[in-house]
Scaffold this motif. Sequence first.
Motif, PDB file in Angstrom:
ATOM      1  N   UNK A 316     -31.173  24.525 -38.876  1.00 40.28           N
ATOM      2  CA  UNK A 316     -32.698  24.201 -38.170  1.00 40.28           C
ATOM      3  C   UNK A 316     -32.821  22.917 -37.300  1.00 40.28           C
ATOM      4  N   UNK A 317     -31.936  21.959 -37.621  1.00 37.32           N
ATOM      5  CA  UNK A 317     -31.909  20.805 -36.123  1.00 37.32           C
ATOM      6  C   UNK A 317     -30.757  21.436 -35.005  1.00 37.32           C
ATOM      7  N   UNK A 318     -29.225  21.448 -35.774  1.00 37.65           N
ATOM      8  CA  UNK A 318     -28.789  22.440 -34.451  1.00 37.65           C
ATOM      9  C   UNK A 318     -28.953  23.420 -33.649  1.00 37.65           C
ATOM     10  N   UNK A 319     -29.678  23.921 -34.392  1.00 35.51           N
ATOM     11  CA  UNK A 319     -30.819  24.931 -33.715  1.00 35.51           C
ATOM     12  C   UNK A 319     -31.462  24.659 -32.483  1.00 35.51           C
ATOM     13  N   UNK A 341     -38.278  15.575 -19.468  1.00 33.57           N
ATOM     14  CA  UNK A 341     -37.790  16.398 -20.599  1.00 33.57           C
ATOM     15  C   UNK A 341     -37.275  14.862 -21.358  1.00 33.57           C
ATOM     16  N   UNK A 342     -36.460  13.165 -21.112  1.00 30.71           N
ATOM     17  CA  UNK A 342     -35.704  13.039 -22.420  1.00 30.71           C
ATOM     18  C   UNK A 342     -37.409  12.194 -22.452  1.00 30.71           C
ATOM     19  N   UNK A 343     -38.352  11.840 -21.465  1.00 27.50           N
ATOM     20  CA  UNK A 343     -39.126  11.521 -22.335  1.00 27.50           C
ATOM     21  C   UNK A 343     -40.275  11.662 -23.547  1.00 27.50           C
ATOM     22  N   UNK A 344     -40.170  12.938 -23.105  1.00 31.97           N
ATOM     23  CA  UNK A 344     -40.956  14.268 -24.416  1.00 31.97           C
ATOM     24  C   UNK A 344     -40.284  14.715 -25.734  1.00 31.97           C
ATOM     25  N   UNK A 345     -38.546  14.198 -24.454  1.00 35.49           N
ATOM     26  CA  UNK A 345     -37.923  15.221 -26.006  1.00 35.49           C
ATOM     27  C   UNK A 345     -37.776  13.690 -27.467  1.00 35.49           C
ATOM     28  N   UNK A 346     -37.809  12.298 -26.565  1.00 37.98           N
ATOM     29  CA  UNK A 346     -37.796  11.090 -27.149  1.00 37.98           C
ATOM     30  C   UNK A 346     -38.694  11.012 -28.128  1.00 37.98           C
ATOM     31  N   UNK A 347     -39.836  11.168 -27.567  1.00 46.49           N
ATOM     32  CA  UNK A 347     -41.342  11.287 -28.395  1.00 46.49           C
ATOM     33  C   UNK A 347     -41.642  12.020 -29.482  1.00 46.49           C
ATOM     34  N   UNK A 348     -41.138  13.889 -29.386  1.00 48.00           N
ATOM     35  CA  UNK A 348     -41.426  14.250 -29.944  1.00 48.00           C
ATOM     36  C   UNK A 348     -40.331  14.375 -31.682  1.00 48.00           C
ATOM     37  N   UNK A 349     -39.134  13.918 -30.927  1.00 46.34           N
ATOM     38  CA  UNK A 349     -37.840  13.745 -31.951  1.00 46.34           C
ATOM     39  C   UNK A 349     -38.055  12.744 -33.009  1.00 46.34           C
ATOM     40  N   UNK A 350     -38.603  11.877 -32.464  1.00 45.80           N
ATOM     41  CA  UNK A 350     -39.350   9.967 -33.425  1.00 45.80           C
ATOM     42  C   UNK A 350     -40.245  10.624 -34.222  1.00 45.80           C
ATOM     43  N   UNK A 351     -41.254  11.230 -33.664  1.00 43.85           N
ATOM     44  CA  UNK A 351     -42.710  11.685 -34.832  1.00 43.85           C
ATOM     45  C   UNK A 351     -42.068  11.991 -35.499  1.00 43.85           C
ATOM     46  N   UNK A 352     -40.943  13.574 -35.488  1.00 43.11           N
ATOM     47  CA  UNK A 352     -40.670  14.396 -36.706  1.00 43.11           C
ATOM     48  C   UNK A 352     -40.055  13.947 -37.715  1.00 43.11           C
ATOM     49  N   UNK A 353     -38.833  12.458 -37.290  1.00 43.35           N
ATOM     50  CA  UNK A 353     -38.319  11.849 -38.182  1.00 43.35           C
ATOM     51  C   UNK A 353     -38.709  10.973 -39.091  1.00 43.35           C
ATOM     52  N   UNK A 376     -36.991  17.625 -34.863  1.00 41.24           N
ATOM     53  CA  UNK A 376     -35.872  16.922 -34.766  1.00 41.24           C
ATOM     54  C   UNK A 376     -34.903  17.332 -32.959  1.00 41.24           C
ATOM     55  N   UNK A 377     -34.287  18.589 -33.385  1.00 41.75           N
ATOM     56  CA  UNK A 377     -33.313  18.932 -32.958  1.00 41.75           C
ATOM     57  C   UNK A 377     -33.573  19.140 -31.695  1.00 41.75           C
ATOM     58  N   UNK A 378     -34.861  19.566 -31.321  1.00 42.96           N
ATOM     59  CA  UNK A 378     -35.396  20.426 -29.421  1.00 42.96           C
ATOM     60  C   UNK A 378     -35.189  18.788 -29.102  1.00 42.96           C
ATOM     61  N   UNK A 379     -35.873  17.336 -29.384  1.00 47.23           N
ATOM     62  CA  UNK A 379     -35.609  16.799 -29.100  1.00 47.23           C
ATOM     63  C   UNK A 379     -34.708  15.639 -28.446  1.00 47.23           C
TER      64      UNK A 379
END
Length: 479
Positions: A316-319, A341-353, A376-379
């Motif tokens: 799932x994370x690598x997908x 994209x880099x801002x949104x990616x950082x927010x969703x990744x850290x939130x999921x972690x 996490x993978x998407x972010x």
Amino acid sequence: MQLKSSEETASKAELIWAITGILVVFFAAMLSMNIVITALPVIVSELGGTQIQYAWVLTGLLLANASSTLVWGKLADMYSKKVLFQAANIIFFTSSLAAGLAPNMEFLIGARVVQGIGMGGLISLAMAIMGSIVSPRERGKYAGYIGAVLAASTAAGPLIGGVTVDTLGWRWCFWVGIPLCLAALVVVHTKLKVPRYGTPGKIDVFGVILLVTGCSALLIWLSFAGTPEFFEWISLPSALLIGGALAVIAVFVIVERRIANPIVRLGMLRDRTTILAAISSAAIAPALFSCLLFLAQYFQIGRGFTPTEAGLMLLPVVGGNMLGALITGRLITRYGKWKIYIVTGAIVMSTAMFGLGFVLGADTPIWLIIGALIVVGLGFGAQMQNLMLVVQNTVPVTRVGQASSLIAFCRILGGAAGTAILGSVMAVAVGTSAVAPTNGTNPVYAEATGTLFLIAACITSVAVFTNIAIKEVPLRTTV
């Protein structure tokens, strides 16, 4: 100097072949790093290794990777990128063969260090070659391909590693990528044409030694401090390691500022975009490098899964990573905008972690873990290659090798530091130096992994602020 567009430097067919050869060997290199993730609990248990050695199988590779990346990048700006790429490939598959023959943990870690040197060349030179033959505007699409290959190798690695351990044995995990390396040697030799912009010069060997020494001292301190069998955080060994590392790094800075041909042009760090992207790259690295390593322990030792099952649980994370890289790469090429994209990616990744850190334990529902890992993978995929693209857009083509290697260095060093920190925390949390056998269930490992994710989430959240602070600059349409 008049720069040529990618269409002028190579035909479309030649470009496709060149990119294919690069991606093949890039896949083999990343596969070899990720294939041991699910195999490592079995490897360390069979070779009688410790929890610290468990982490250093990856930390040693990442340290050598990070340290050599700057050297390869410097060489790429002075000599033939094609020849260097081939040399790195040879170093890589030779050390892969040696790793599979390892009789003990010390030999294995040493082989992985050499493997990291070759991998550092393959990764940084792949980025540098891409920057020399494709314009930044078009590079978003190809950066998406690299991100997708990274995601695919990260996905296939743990799964192939699990199946290989369950069937052929763990030693074959280091050998499966060798045919790909040999095939890539042929493709790259016959098809790749790279324009040469730089001029030969001397390599700053002293600077390399200082950099490796300083980084190694810091990573050793992060790995061993706070563990009962070594030394406390506040102790004489800690003071010596930290003081020595800081002194060596200070000398490194002085040397690099005074010599004519430094291994790192510190002036690049005065650029706001470059320094912020470097910090972000280091901050997000533990999300992929470190967390996958300890998730393998979580599923095998904490939840009782087989290596193959653990490999499937990491998909799932690598997908998500693959989707994030491909989608954002395409959107950047189409519209030319990248910051969102880099801002949104950082927010969703850290939130999921952070969410995983609070819920992960011995009885956490599998569906919940899968959902969080996809996010996490998407972010992560929305950030990694795009941060590289942003920096390459700020420098002339004559310095794209150094700029690419600088970001790769920060990313990999961040992964090494994250692995060292989390490995030390895990050693303290499980209360023993030896790695538990994989033929049972140990809930201590499951509960400790939640703590690791909280720590990793705190590290990755730094990227939210640095990505917001990066100023968006239009992407060039020429190389």
